[in-house]
Write an enzyme that holds these catalytic residues in place. Structure first.
Site, mmCIF file in Angstrom:
data_model
loop_
_atom_site.group_PDB
_atom_site.id
_atom_site.type_symbol
_atom_site.label_atom_id
_atom_site.label_comp_id
_atom_site.label_asym_id
_atom_site.label_seq_id
_atom_site.Cartn_x
_atom_site.Cartn_y
_atom_site.Cartn_z
ATOM 1 N N GLU A 79 69.151 60.785 41.674
ATOM 2 C CA GLU A 79 69.083 61.491 42.949
ATOM 3 C C GLU A 79 69.078 60.560 44.155
ATOM 4 O O GLU A 79 69.195 61.017 45.301
ATOM 5 C CB GLU A 79 67.858 62.407 42.978
ATOM 6 C CG GLU A 79 67.999 63.596 42.030
ATOM 7 C CD GLU A 79 66.861 64.585 42.144
ATOM 8 O OE1 GLU A 79 65.809 64.220 42.693
ATOM 9 O OE2 GLU A 79 67.029 65.722 41.683
ATOM 10 N N GLU A 110 61.726 56.027 20.389
ATOM 11 C CA GLU A 110 60.660 55.486 21.232
ATOM 12 C C GLU A 110 59.798 54.460 20.501
ATOM 13 O O GLU A 110 59.040 53.721 21.126
ATOM 14 C CB GLU A 110 59.772 56.616 21.760
ATOM 15 C CG GLU A 110 58.939 57.307 20.706
ATOM 16 C CD GLU A 110 58.034 58.365 21.325
ATOM 17 O OE1 GLU A 110 56.832 58.306 21.066
ATOM 18 O OE2 GLU A 110 58.536 59.239 22.058
#
Length: 294
Positions: A79, A110
């Site tokens: 963004e 992960e």
């Protein structure tokens, strides 16, 4: 057991709540995210102070995380360009499991600290880079591996966790602990833990961009209109900043390739577009300084 994983005793009968009470309970618990971020305001401010000169010197913002935390990092990263015209190559994100993990969980990704190290090292981190490492637990191996690579390169490291004394926070140069506590739905850190991380990322990146003159007053002036919605927004921002009518704002924006900063300087200084751009270049993009420069 980590506090974020510990079952909450406050709402043990959550599944039996009437819908109105259930909704109110879930909403109310989010307020704890705000409180946790406010408690960390001092270190967040210190992060911004340390990051700004590095980014101004050409550094990059790099986000690293897994699962919800990683996706929040991606969101903040992508963004920055439409909001502040921030170059794509200076905002990067790493998500455990790769791009596909944005939409579907990649089991075990992960837990791979070596891959975290390799993925971060592949970005060729430098001393002016700012690496934000997110993990609700604070001990995600992928994130810790990336942290090691960032520290090895001398980059500024910011560890963001939701448990006290978490490794990602204690081993980073700056550790931001968001002590959101137990979740209403036990262990679901996509709830207030995730909300607190989103607030922190919004705050850090926005504050950096304000300091880099991407904002004039409180107006988002370093965006470029690339679609009809953004064109309307650019016209409205230019009108608000200058007092010009819609037709004048639109005309000048068109001459400036729809760059709001330049349009403001053209209208308020009554100078040609080339001069407005030169003034902004001389003031490192500061509209306020460009308006005063002789």
């Amino acid at each position: 057991m980590l506090k974020t994983e510990t079952p909450s005793q406050e709402h043990a009968g959550l599944d039996q709540y009437p819908v109105a009470v259930l909704v109110e309970t879930l909403i109310a618990d989010q307020l704890n995210a705000v409180a946790a971020v406010r408690a960390a305001a001092g270190v967040i401010a210190a992060v911004v102070e340390a990051a700004v000169p590095r980014i101004a010197a050409g550094g990059r913002l790099i986000y690293v995380g897994a699962g919800t935390s990683g996706r929040l990092g991606v969101l903040d990263c992508v963004e920055l360009h439409p909001t502040f015209s921030w170059p794509h190559e200076r905002a990067l994100s790493l998500l455990a499991g790769g791009k596909g993990a944005m939409f579907q969980a990649v089991e075990g990704a992960e837990d791979d600290s070596k891959q975290g190290f390799l993925d971060l090292a592949a970005l060729l981190p430098r001393a002016n880079d700012v690496v934000m490492l997110l993990a609700a637990s604070g001990s995600t191996p992928y994130v810790l591996g990336a942290l090691d690579a960032a520290r090895t390169a001398g980059a500024l490291t910011v560890g963001i966790a939701n448990n006290v004394d978490a490794p990602v926070a204690t081993r980073a140069e700056f550790g931001i602990t968001l002590d959101t506590g137990q979740e209403v739905i036990s262990g679901s850190t996509r709830l207030k833990a995730g909300t607190s991380q989103k607030i922190v990322l919004n705050t850090i990146s926005s504050a950096i961009m304000v300091r880099l003159h991407k904002v004039h007053g409180n107006l988002m002036v370093d965006m470029k209109a690339t679609n009809a919605k953004l064109l309307r927004r650019a016209v409205a921002l230019t009108m608000h900043a200058t007092g010009a009518d819609a037709a004048s704002a639109h005309f000048v924006l068109e001459q400036c390739d729809y760059h709001v900063k330049a349009a403001i300087v053209v209208l308020l200084r009554q100078v040609p577009v080339a001069r407005a751009r030169a003034l902004l270049d001389q003031t490192e993009g500061s509209v306020r300084a460009a308006l005063l420069l002789q």
